[in-house]
Design a protein around this motif. Structure first.
Motif, mmCIF file in Angstrom:
data_model
loop_
_atom_site.group_PDB
_atom_site.id
_atom_site.type_symbol
_atom_site.label_atom_id
_atom_site.label_comp_id
_atom_site.label_asym_id
_atom_site.label_seq_id
_atom_site.Cartn_x
_atom_site.Cartn_y
_atom_site.Cartn_z
ATOM 1 N N ASP A 537 0.895 -1.551 0.099
ATOM 2 C CA ASP A 537 -0.039 -0.082 0.308
ATOM 3 C C ASP A 537 0.942 1.135 -0.143
ATOM 4 N N PRO A 538 0.421 1.904 -1.611
ATOM 5 C CA PRO A 538 1.583 3.149 -1.177
ATOM 6 C C PRO A 538 1.671 4.143 -0.001
ATOM 7 N N THR A 539 0.590 4.118 0.073
ATOM 8 C CA THR A 539 -0.327 5.342 0.808
ATOM 9 C C THR A 539 -0.017 5.102 2.342
ATOM 10 N N LEU A 540 0.343 4.319 2.724
ATOM 11 C CA LEU A 540 0.611 3.869 3.833
ATOM 12 C C LEU A 540 1.148 4.489 5.069
ATOM 13 N N ASN A 541 0.692 5.051 6.387
ATOM 14 C CA ASN A 541 1.673 5.419 7.296
ATOM 15 C C ASN A 541 2.354 7.168 6.876
ATOM 16 N N ASP A 542 1.310 7.429 5.708
ATOM 17 C CA ASP A 542 2.005 8.876 4.709
ATOM 18 C C ASP A 542 1.557 9.813 5.275
ATOM 19 N N ARG A 543 2.295 10.691 6.387
ATOM 20 C CA ARG A 543 1.801 11.631 7.007
ATOM 21 C C ARG A 543 1.594 12.829 6.121
ATOM 22 N N ASP A 544 2.191 13.216 5.586
ATOM 23 C CA ASP A 544 1.822 14.209 3.875
ATOM 24 C C ASP A 544 0.837 14.240 3.178
ATOM 25 N N LEU A 545 0.920 13.118 3.073
ATOM 26 C CA LEU A 545 -0.604 12.726 2.831
ATOM 27 C C LEU A 545 -1.582 12.817 3.180
ATOM 28 N N ALA A 546 -2.168 11.844 4.540
ATOM 29 C CA ALA A 546 -2.918 12.200 5.337
ATOM 30 C C ALA A 546 -3.156 14.044 5.690
ATOM 31 N N GLU A 547 -1.966 14.594 5.933
ATOM 32 C CA GLU A 547 -2.671 15.963 5.875
ATOM 33 C C GLU A 547 -3.761 16.765 4.895
ATOM 34 N N ALA A 548 -2.610 16.985 3.739
ATOM 35 C CA ALA A 548 -3.282 17.841 1.911
ATOM 36 C C ALA A 548 -4.221 16.871 2.333
ATOM 37 N N THR A 549 -4.565 15.758 2.359
ATOM 38 C CA THR A 549 -6.611 14.725 1.703
ATOM 39 C C THR A 549 -7.042 15.975 3.015
ATOM 40 N N THR A 550 -7.003 16.479 4.293
ATOM 41 C CA THR A 550 -7.542 16.965 4.871
ATOM 42 C C THR A 550 -7.273 18.008 5.419
ATOM 43 N N ASP A 551 -6.448 18.649 4.227
ATOM 44 C CA ASP A 551 -6.403 20.064 4.218
ATOM 45 C C ASP A 551 -7.393 20.460 3.192
ATOM 46 N N TYR A 552 -7.195 19.328 2.029
ATOM 47 C CA TYR A 552 -7.988 19.596 0.659
ATOM 48 C C TYR A 552 -9.407 20.036 0.920
ATOM 49 N N PHE A 553 -10.169 18.779 1.716
ATOM 50 C CA PHE A 553 -11.551 18.387 1.780
ATOM 51 C C PHE A 553 -12.061 19.601 2.544
ATOM 52 N N SER A 554 -11.318 19.928 3.584
ATOM 53 C CA SER A 554 -11.935 21.405 4.294
ATOM 54 C C SER A 554 -11.762 22.844 3.593
ATOM 55 N N GLN A 555 -10.648 22.901 2.946
ATOM 56 C CA GLN A 555 -11.543 24.226 1.955
ATOM 57 C C GLN A 555 -12.162 24.198 0.925
ATOM 58 N N VAL A 556 -12.669 22.616 0.344
ATOM 59 C CA VAL A 556 -13.806 22.305 -0.359
ATOM 60 C C VAL A 556 -15.112 22.478 0.071
ATOM 61 N N LYS A 557 -15.210 22.252 1.628
ATOM 62 C CA LYS A 557 -16.132 22.331 2.133
ATOM 63 C C LYS A 557 -16.403 23.740 2.333
ATOM 64 N N LYS A 558 -15.464 24.871 2.974
ATOM 65 C CA LYS A 558 -15.850 25.894 2.791
ATOM 66 C C LYS A 558 -16.172 26.670 2.298
ATOM 67 N N GLU A 559 -15.618 26.841 0.414
ATOM 68 C CA GLU A 559 -16.079 26.866 -0.473
ATOM 69 C C GLU A 559 -17.651 26.770 -0.901
ATOM 70 N N LEU A 560 -17.793 24.981 -0.307
ATOM 71 C CA LEU A 560 -19.286 25.028 -0.947
ATOM 72 C C LEU A 560 -20.049 25.713 -0.076
ATOM 73 N N ALA A 561 -19.869 25.790 1.678
ATOM 74 C CA ALA A 561 -21.028 26.433 1.992
ATOM 75 C C ALA A 561 -20.338 28.197 1.970
ATOM 76 N N ALA A 562 -19.371 28.696 1.358
ATOM 77 C CA ALA A 562 -19.899 29.909 0.944
ATOM 78 C C ALA A 562 -20.660 30.577 -0.544
ATOM 79 N N MET A 563 -20.921 29.178 -1.159
ATOM 80 C CA MET A 563 -21.693 29.111 -2.598
ATOM 81 C C MET A 563 -22.920 28.905 -1.986
#
Length: 563
Positions: A537-563
């Protein structure tokens, strides 16, 4: 006043009645023909001659005296008085008032008007006209009105396709246009090869005509001198014009140092003299010129990307250039769009071929028709090719950070707005102008306008509110944008920065993962004896990928709420 006059004449003054009879012609004399004069005789057919054989009469009109009328108003501060009352005598007017006030009709009239007057008095006392009401309510933003309209059309009488449009510097409302018949420019042109200089205020005829010695492909104004223009010719040469002289070019480069093919693009560069520029064409070479000495180019660079210092550049493998991009704030760097879909970055300070061409990007499947940096974010640039529009970052060279879905009709040109950083304006072969605003929508244009002709070229004015669009039939459409498409809000730059950073970060993570997967696949093919837990599993224990995924989805939720 009697305006008639009678003419009288006696019957005896009329004269005798004329009597006519038929009689044959009588020859009085015969003159022989003069041969020398006869040879000089030219028969004119038809012949129109004006003959007046009647008496001249004239007619004269005289205006009578005209009465002058004026309108004036009168201000009645009190009612009218009878004739027998002297208004200048206070006692007489007082006696008449007491007499009227005792009348029953006066009393009933006052009582009838009291209720209405009392209502308006109470209303005036209840509402203070000079007070600001509803201060506690939040101020609502103005309703955005997005629109564009055609202001004027500048027509070419020969209906030649537009090859380039350039605005004059110093925020002037003059622009230069070159025309090329793409179906016939390799042979002797059937149509004229002139270029035109237009004034926005006059759409009837151009203010000046340029007469090149051969087909002119590109024509550009100097950013410093508003009277200086440069152009690239079919013969591979470059030349310059002075607007005050117009006509033939003032300087033309020598044929033996010209490009091997026609010159498709010319651009001024940022120099102390202000007369240096560079050119490119399908031969795959960029040449730098100085107008003070056009006998030979000052520098040249072959657009052949090499991957190692041992490789040598060759004209055989060079990529033909389809468009140029130059930013004056980065004087030594430039980018070219190639006919094979590549975008190659150049650096004039480089000493080796690898330093001169530091990077390449496989941007499109076909020729790159437009290439332009964002005026506020120089690391991000726009490309137009095949059936898509893409926004790239110099930090991510494997894939674009933003792109449009495949279009039914291809775009032929695209530009960033100079005043609204998030606006991209596109024109297509189907005659549509599409405005893409990255802060409003990223999956479709916010506004589309249909024009009657297939569109080829466009150019923004420095103020950002008007744009010229050239068509295949030689028409130049002057399009005006609404204020919401021409002006940026105070938070737009910060929001656009967040979008570019978010998408760039996402692409960098995907590129890193893709490189890791390719490395593991290469190791597996070579028969690597060791396999770690991350191979499964290439994504196993990848802390940078987990932080980027969380940051990306939070930004998407903020933009959808603003719309």
């Amino acid at each position: 006043m009697d305006i008639t006059y009678q003419y009288t004449k006696r019957r005896c003054d009329f004269g005798r009645q004329p009597l006519f009879c038929e009689q044959g012609p009588d020859m009085c004399d015969s003159i022989a023909t003069d041969v020398t004069e006869h040879k000089r005789y030219i028969l004119r057919n038809p012949v129109h001659e004006l003959i007046q054989n009647t008496s001249d009469f004239s007619e004269h009109y005289v205006n009578t005296r005209r009465a002058k009328y004026t309108q004036s108003g009168a201000n009645h501060s009190e009612g009218g008085w009878p004739k027998d009352v002297n208004i200048l005598d206070p006692e007489a007017t007082q006696r008449y008032r007491r007499k009227v006030e005792k009348d029953d009709g006066y009393i009933h009239c006052v009582m009838a008007l009291t209720n209405g007057m009392e209502h308006y008095v109470y209303q005036n006392n209840a509402i203070d006209m000079y007070q600001s009401y509803y201060k506690e309510m939040k101020e609502q933003p103005d309703v955005e009105r997005i629109g564009m309209r055609t202001v004027n059309v500048y027509r070419d009488h020969d209906h030649r396709p537009v090859s380039s449009i350039s605005w004059q510097a110093e925020s002037s409302y003059h622009f230069a246009v070159s025309y090329v018949d793409f179906s016939d420019f390799y042979r002797t042109p059937r149509s004229t090869i002139t270029a035109a200089l237009w004034d926005v205020e006059n759409a009837n005829s151009p203010e000046a005509i340029l007469h090149p010695h051969t087909t002119l492909f590109d024509l550009q104004y100097s950013p410093r001198d508003p009277n200086l223009l440069i152009g690239g010719f079919l013969s591979g040469q470059v030349g310059s014009w002075d607007k005050r002289i117009a006509g033939a070019p003032t300087h033309v480069s020598a044929p033996h140092v010209a490009h091997r093919d026609f010159v498709r693009n010319v651009r001024f560069i940022n120099s102390k003299s202000g007369v240096e520029f560079f050119s490119s064409g399908p031969d795959g070479v960029c040449k730098w010129w100085d107008l003070r000495q056009l006998e030979e180019p000052t520098d040249e660079m072959i657009m052949d990307f090499v991957t190692s210092s041992f490789d040598s550049q060759s004209m055989v493998t060079a990529s033909g250039v389809s468009c140029l991009e130059y930013e004056a704030t980065i004087p030594t760097r430039f980018m070219v769009g190639c006919e094979n879909g590549r975008v190659i970055g150049g650096n004039r300070k480089g000493k080796t071929p690898m330093e001169k061409l530091p990077f390449k990007i496989d941007a499109h499947l076909g020729p790159v028709w437009s290439l332009e940096r964002n005026p506020g974010f120089l690391k991000n640039f726009l490309t137009v090719g095949d059936w898509t529009v893409r926004v790239w970052s110099e930090e991510c060279r494997e894939s674009a950070i933003l792109w449009s879905p495949p279009l039914r009709y291809s775009y032929t040109a695209g530009n960033w707005s100079p005043t609204r950083l998030s606006l991209m304006l596109m024109c297509g072969i189907d005659g549509r102008i599409s405005a893409w605003d990255l802060l409003r929508r990223q999956h479709e244009p916010v506004l589309t306008m249909q024009l009657p002709d297939p569109l080829l070229r466009q150019s923004f004015h420095d103020q950002g509110s008007i744009v010229t669009v050239g068509s295949r039939k030689g028409n130049i459409f002057l399009v005006e944008l609404s204020l919401t498409l021409a002006q940026s809000e105070k938070n737009d730059k910060g929001m656009l920065t967040a979008i570019f950073e978010r998408e760039s970060k996402r692409e960098r993570i995907l590129e890193a993962k893709l490189r890791e997967i390719k490395l593991k696949m290469r190791q597996a093919e070579e028969g690597s004896p060791k396999a770690s837990a991350t191979d499964i599993d290439p994504t196993l224990n990848d802390r940078d990928l987990a932080e980027a995924t969380t940051d990306y989805f939070s930004q998407v939720k903020k933009e959808l709420a603003a719309m």
